[in-house]
Motif scaffolding. Sequence first.
Motif, PDB file in Angstrom:
ATOM      1  N   GLU A 127       0.828  -1.208   0.000  1.00 18.13           N
ATOM      2  CA  GLU A 127       0.000   0.000   0.000  1.00 18.13           C
ATOM      3  C   GLU A 127       0.865   1.261   0.000  1.00 18.13           C
ATOM      4  OE1 GLU A 127      -2.438  -0.435   3.426  1.00 18.13           O
ATOM      5  OE2 GLU A 127      -3.633  -2.092   2.581  1.00 18.13           O
ATOM      6  N   ALA A 128       2.005   1.177   0.680  1.00 16.71           N
ATOM      7  CA  ALA A 128       2.878   2.354   0.781  1.00 16.71           C
ATOM      8  C   ALA A 128       3.512   2.716  -0.550  1.00 16.71           C
ATOM      9  CB  ALA A 128       3.954   2.099   1.834  1.00 16.71           C
ATOM     10  N   ILE A 129       3.660   1.746  -1.451  1.00 16.80           N
ATOM     11  CA  ILE A 129       4.316   2.046  -2.738  1.00 16.80           C
ATOM     12  C   ILE A 129       3.311   2.209  -3.867  1.00 16.80           C
ATOM     13  CG2 ILE A 129       6.403   0.809  -2.050  1.00 16.80           C
ATOM     14  CD1 ILE A 129       5.505  -1.457  -3.952  1.00 16.80           C
ATOM     15  N   SER A 130       2.025   2.337  -3.550  1.00 21.50           N
ATOM     16  CA  SER A 130       1.013   2.434  -4.606  1.00 21.50           C
ATOM     17  C   SER A 130       1.245   3.645  -5.510  1.00 21.50           C
ATOM     18  CB  SER A 130      -0.385   2.501  -4.002  1.00 21.50           C
ATOM     19  OG  SER A 130      -0.498   3.602  -3.114  1.00 21.50           O
ATOM     20  N   GLN A 131       1.593   4.782  -4.924  1.00 21.64           N
ATOM     21  CA  GLN A 131       1.825   5.982  -5.749  1.00 21.64           C
ATOM     22  C   GLN A 131       3.075   5.852  -6.609  1.00 21.64           C
ATOM     23  OE1 GLN A 131      -0.266   8.579  -6.276  1.00 21.64           O
ATOM     24  NE2 GLN A 131       1.226   9.029  -7.881  1.00 21.64           N
ATOM     25  N   PRO A 132       4.216   5.421  -6.059  1.00 24.59           N
ATOM     26  CA  PRO A 132       5.384   5.206  -6.928  1.00 24.59           C
ATOM     27  C   PRO A 132       5.118   4.195  -8.046  1.00 24.59           C
ATOM     28  CG  PRO A 132       6.063   5.225  -4.630  1.00 24.59           C
ATOM     29  CD  PRO A 132       4.575   5.246  -4.637  1.00 24.59           C
ATOM     30  N   VAL A 133       4.282   3.204  -7.785  1.00 21.71           N
ATOM     31  CA  VAL A 133       3.961   2.223  -8.817  1.00 21.71           C
ATOM     32  C   VAL A 133       3.190   2.874  -9.959  1.00 21.71           C
ATOM     33  CG1 VAL A 133       2.510   0.208  -9.318  1.00 21.71           C
ATOM     34  CG2 VAL A 133       4.047   0.173  -7.355  1.00 21.71           C
ATOM     35  N   GLN A 134       2.212   3.711  -9.627  1.00 24.42           N
ATOM     36  CA  GLN A 134       1.443   4.395 -10.672  1.00 24.42           C
ATOM     37  C   GLN A 134       2.343   5.301 -11.505  1.00 24.42           C
ATOM     38  OE1 GLN A 134      -1.682   3.851 -11.612  1.00 24.42           O
ATOM     39  NE2 GLN A 134      -1.689   2.204 -10.063  1.00 24.42           N
ATOM     40  N   THR A 135       3.253   5.990 -10.828  1.00 24.71           N
ATOM     41  CA  THR A 135       4.189   6.847 -11.554  1.00 24.71           C
ATOM     42  C   THR A 135       5.084   6.032 -12.472  1.00 24.71           C
ATOM     43  OG1 THR A 135       4.219   8.425  -9.708  1.00 24.71           O
ATOM     44  CG2 THR A 135       6.038   8.549 -11.288  1.00 24.71           C
ATOM     45  N   ALA A 136       5.571   4.897 -11.968  1.00 26.02           N
ATOM     46  CA  ALA A 136       6.442   4.040 -12.774  1.00 26.02           C
ATOM     47  C   ALA A 136       5.694   3.439 -13.948  1.00 26.02           C
ATOM     48  CB  ALA A 136       7.034   2.929 -11.903  1.00 26.02           C
ATOM     49  N   LEU A 137       4.431   3.088 -13.769  1.00 30.70           N
ATOM     50  CA  LEU A 137       3.631   2.546 -14.867  1.00 30.70           C
ATOM     51  C   LEU A 137       3.467   3.581 -15.972  1.00 30.70           C
ATOM     52  CD1 LEU A 137       0.843   0.555 -12.969  1.00 30.70           C
ATOM     53  CD2 LEU A 137       2.567  -0.393 -14.512  1.00 30.70           C
ATOM     54  N   THR A 138       3.204   4.829 -15.594  1.00 30.11           N
ATOM     55  CA  THR A 138       3.071   5.904 -16.586  1.00 30.11           C
ATOM     56  C   THR A 138       4.380   6.107 -17.334  1.00 30.11           C
ATOM     57  OG1 THR A 138       1.402   7.001 -15.219  1.00 30.11           O
ATOM     58  CG2 THR A 138       2.491   8.341 -16.909  1.00 30.11           C
ATOM     59  N   GLU A 139       5.476   6.106 -16.587  1.00 26.80           N
ATOM     60  CA  GLU A 139       6.782   6.290 -17.227  1.00 26.80           C
ATOM     61  C   GLU A 139       7.096   5.142 -18.174  1.00 26.80           C
ATOM     62  OE1 GLU A 139       9.427   6.656 -13.967  1.00 26.80           O
ATOM     63  OE2 GLU A 139       8.934   8.765 -13.546  1.00 26.80           O
ATOM     64  N   GLU A 140       6.774   3.917 -17.763  1.00 29.06           N
ATOM     65  CA  GLU A 140       7.047   2.783 -18.650  1.00 29.06           C
ATOM     66  C   GLU A 140       6.202   2.858 -19.912  1.00 29.06           C
ATOM     67  OE1 GLU A 140       7.849  -1.731 -17.832  1.00 29.06           O
ATOM     68  OE2 GLU A 140       5.683  -1.429 -17.849  1.00 29.06           O
ATOM     69  N   LYS A 141       4.951   3.281 -19.761  1.00 31.44           N
ATOM     70  CA  LYS A 141       4.086   3.401 -20.926  1.00 31.44           C
ATOM     71  C   LYS A 141       4.670   4.394 -21.924  1.00 31.44           C
ATOM     72  CE  LYS A 141      -0.730   4.196 -22.222  1.00 31.44           C
ATOM     73  NZ  LYS A 141      -2.091   4.526 -21.726  1.00 31.44           N
ATOM     74  N   MET A 142       5.169   5.515 -21.425  1.00 25.65           N
ATOM     75  CA  MET A 142       5.764   6.518 -22.306  1.00 25.65           C
ATOM     76  C   MET A 142       7.077   6.003 -22.889  1.00 25.65           C
ATOM     77  SD  MET A 142       3.537   8.835 -22.416  1.00 25.65           S
ATOM     78  CE  MET A 142       4.489   9.996 -23.391  1.00 25.65           C
ATOM     79  N   ARG A 143       7.829   5.240 -22.087  1.00 27.14           N
ATOM     80  CA  ARG A 143       9.100   4.708 -22.579  1.00 27.14           C
ATOM     81  C   ARG A 143       8.869   3.712 -23.718  1.00 27.14           C
ATOM     82  NH1 ARG A 143      10.633   2.618 -18.126  1.00 27.14           N
ATOM     83  NH2 ARG A 143      11.555   4.528 -17.324  1.00 27.14           N
ATOM     84  N   ILE A 144       7.887   2.864 -23.559  1.00 27.65           N
ATOM     85  CA  ILE A 144       7.573   1.885 -24.603  1.00 27.65           C
ATOM     86  C   ILE A 144       7.011   2.589 -25.832  1.00 27.65           C
ATOM     87  CG2 ILE A 144       6.088  -0.064 -25.181  1.00 27.65           C
ATOM     88  CD1 ILE A 144       6.312  -0.966 -22.278  1.00 27.65           C
ATOM     89  N   SER A 145       6.194   3.598 -25.598  1.00 24.41           N
ATOM     90  CA  SER A 145       5.633   4.357 -26.728  1.00 24.41           C
ATOM     91  C   SER A 145       6.751   5.018 -27.519  1.00 24.41           C
ATOM     92  CB  SER A 145       4.656   5.417 -26.209  1.00 24.41           C
ATOM     93  OG  SER A 145       3.543   4.813 -25.576  1.00 24.41           O
ATOM     94  N   ARG A 146       7.764   5.513 -26.840  1.00 20.77           N
ATOM     95  CA  ARG A 146       8.882   6.133 -27.542  1.00 20.77           C
ATOM     96  C   ARG A 146       9.659   5.097 -28.350  1.00 20.77           C
ATOM     97  NH1 ARG A 146      11.591  10.878 -27.805  1.00 20.77           N
ATOM     98  NH2 ARG A 146      13.782  10.722 -28.427  1.00 20.77           N
ATOM     99  N   GLU A 147       9.811   3.891 -27.786  1.00 21.86           N
ATOM    100  CA  GLU A 147      10.496   2.844 -28.545  1.00 21.86           C
ATOM    101  C   GLU A 147       9.749   2.528 -29.832  1.00 21.86           C
ATOM    102  OE1 GLU A 147      10.891  -0.482 -25.986  1.00 21.86           O
ATOM    103  OE2 GLU A 147      12.395   0.455 -24.677  1.00 21.86           O
ATOM    104  N   PHE A 148       8.417   2.449 -29.751  1.00 23.06           N
ATOM    105  CA  PHE A 148       7.630   2.244 -30.967  1.00 23.06           C
ATOM    106  C   PHE A 148       7.819   3.398 -31.946  1.00 23.06           C
ATOM    107  CE2 PHE A 148       4.791  -0.633 -28.371  1.00 23.06           C
ATOM    108  CZ  PHE A 148       5.104  -1.778 -29.098  1.00 23.06           C
TER     109      PHE A 148
END
Length: 740
Positions: free
Chosen positions: A481-502
């Motif tokens: 529960e304590a890392i829920s916010q960092p996880v959401q931030t990391a998910l957004t960053e990964e989505k953008m990172r993968i989108s850039r690779e495409f």
Amino acid sequence: MDTIPHPSPETITAKKSSGHATSDAGRKAASSNASRLLLLQNLVPLAANLASSQLEAFANRLADELFRLSDQAVRPEDAKTSLDAHLLLKRNNTAFYRLVAGHITAVLSKEVSIFNTRKRAKKEDLYLDNTAQTYEQMEEKILLRHASQTLEVTSAEPLVMLNTLIGRILNRMPIDVSQNPFRPELFINSVYKAWQELDPNPDSHLVVLRLLQPQIFIQLTPILEEINQELMSKGIRPDGDDAMEGTHGLHSFLPAATPIAQNPLMQAKLKKVFSGDVELAPISLEDAPVSMMDLNEERAALDSTIEAQNQLDELDKETVDRQFFEDLVEMQKNFSKEELEEFPYKSNLRKLLKTASALRLSVIERNSIELLARIFDYILADQTLRDDIKRLIAQLQIPILRVALSDIDFFLRDSHPARTLMDILGSSGLVLDAERDPLLEKIGDVIERVQSEFDQQIDLFSNVVTDLENFLKEEEQRAQEAISQPVQTALTEEKMRISREFAEHDVAIRVETGEVAGFLESFLQEQWIRILTIAHSVKDEKPHALENALKTMDDLIWSLKPKNSADERKELIAKLPAMLTLLNAWLNAIRWDEPERVLFFSKLAERHAAMARAPLELSPRRQLEIAVNIAQRASNRRLDRFVHDKQAHLDDEASKHVDELDIGMWLDFTDELDQVSRYKLAWISPKRTSFIFTNRQGAGAFSISGEELVRRCRNGDVTTVVANSLVDRAMTFALRELAS
């Protein structure tokens, strides 16, 4: 897990009289429990038939051994007893088969029927014998126990597996050997009772009982293996996904070497220790220099031992055993914590071997004490454990010894509850955060409970392990529960990172053709990749956005290709207004307002104007030059991309190491000042491009990219904390000098 109690008849009657109907959940539970017990009941005929198929060969071996014994006996009465038993068995072999088979079937059926109410055997049931009144009765029970233990050792591997499988059938931790309805003790007792019925002469009973050794007796290993195979064919697995998962607590998520239970070399050493063929000599972690005071103490101990031996010669085994058990209980009550203030810590179990009551212990029992002393020597000297954890573990010496003496499974089975507790404590010692860590306080409570409550029931260890694991699970939930916010931030960053690779791939495959003008190539790689990244990131919600961005890019590239016909030039003039409008709209979306934008559109206009003025017909030489230039550029682009991809996917040990990381593992991070901090891998993104680390309670969370983690592993700044089973490591040390 606790055994599910059967309701008493009075309870059932009371429920019926109260008019309360059984709930659906209750009926399902009862049905499930009945089906599980039925599965065990169906194994009885299998085990009985397998044993019966060996009876003829077993009887022949027993008869041959009785004849050999009659020929070698010194006393005439012993020779006569053995010979009479040999002749009786030869004349009545069919009757003997029938008696043995009947007893085996009856005892296995009874054990299965009462299995769900059977508790682990008490200490006095396994270690002390308070029921034997005469010397013959006492010797009989000792021989029965020794024969059973010997068979347990020789059949240890399939027996441990069966304990685990039966535990999974009933959704418990692996059961104890004393609870196993197919344990060797039952087969030994069945054969012995059959012989007592066959031969009324009591003189032959102990003679035959002494001969029930592994090389003569029914071979139990293939029987147990067949039972295991039958259970596994029914879908019961030792590592199945059921309530047993997670029973090893914290260390189950850490990389470990092959457990001792699966190590043939270590198993062979343990079998030798518990066969009674060798006696372990007392050793310690290091050889201390011998002083005159040490020698005087040794002489005094020797004199005391001789005096005690003279006294013990007048006592029977029962009295000696009871005295030793009382010594253990008293030692547990009077355990002095002041001894733990001395450093370095060391085991005090060897003091027991010098007590008067220990002199008549069997070799196996003395080996158990010495082996456990070596195990605690190793643990209390382990540099990876904090001193406060060592101090707590040291207080378990007497309770663990009492368990080990009553249940040899402690050494043979890595899932034994007492051993599991030790391993959890060892793993916890690697990941404590601070002096006032709540886990440390919880461990202290567990140790205190074991010291104050442990009597004979090994179930107490199952209970405290469950309690400790529940604490760890609750702590893990809070950490997630304590890392829920960092996880959401990391998910957004990964989505953008993968989108850039495409996006980079979309641009690369177009640039590789060699037909893209130099200034346009720079524009696509610096600006249009940003646009395509956004388009890819929203393609699930707005798929037309990606199609529009790709089409605009393709139209822009086409617009700068040579136009060698009037129709192509007319098409260009017709498309330019709409294309330039879309181009500006996308550039406005990424807010590219730098002066470079004006310069880009200026170059673009010049190229379009030059194409309109160029001659329609090109000479063959000029056409060839253009084709060669395009092919050369395409070749260079493909080579550059190949080299880039090769470097990006460098398959070295560091990248393999990161690929093998899993949630729950612990890693050490070394900073620029060579300070080491320990963090748990709390989360891995779906594409493994981002990793989040925290302390055990979820605080201090930080994210690191996969590439950065590989780089730091390659530089040696990040290493995995390997937490193999603490008891396994200690036992490997303890048996290091023993040949297999």
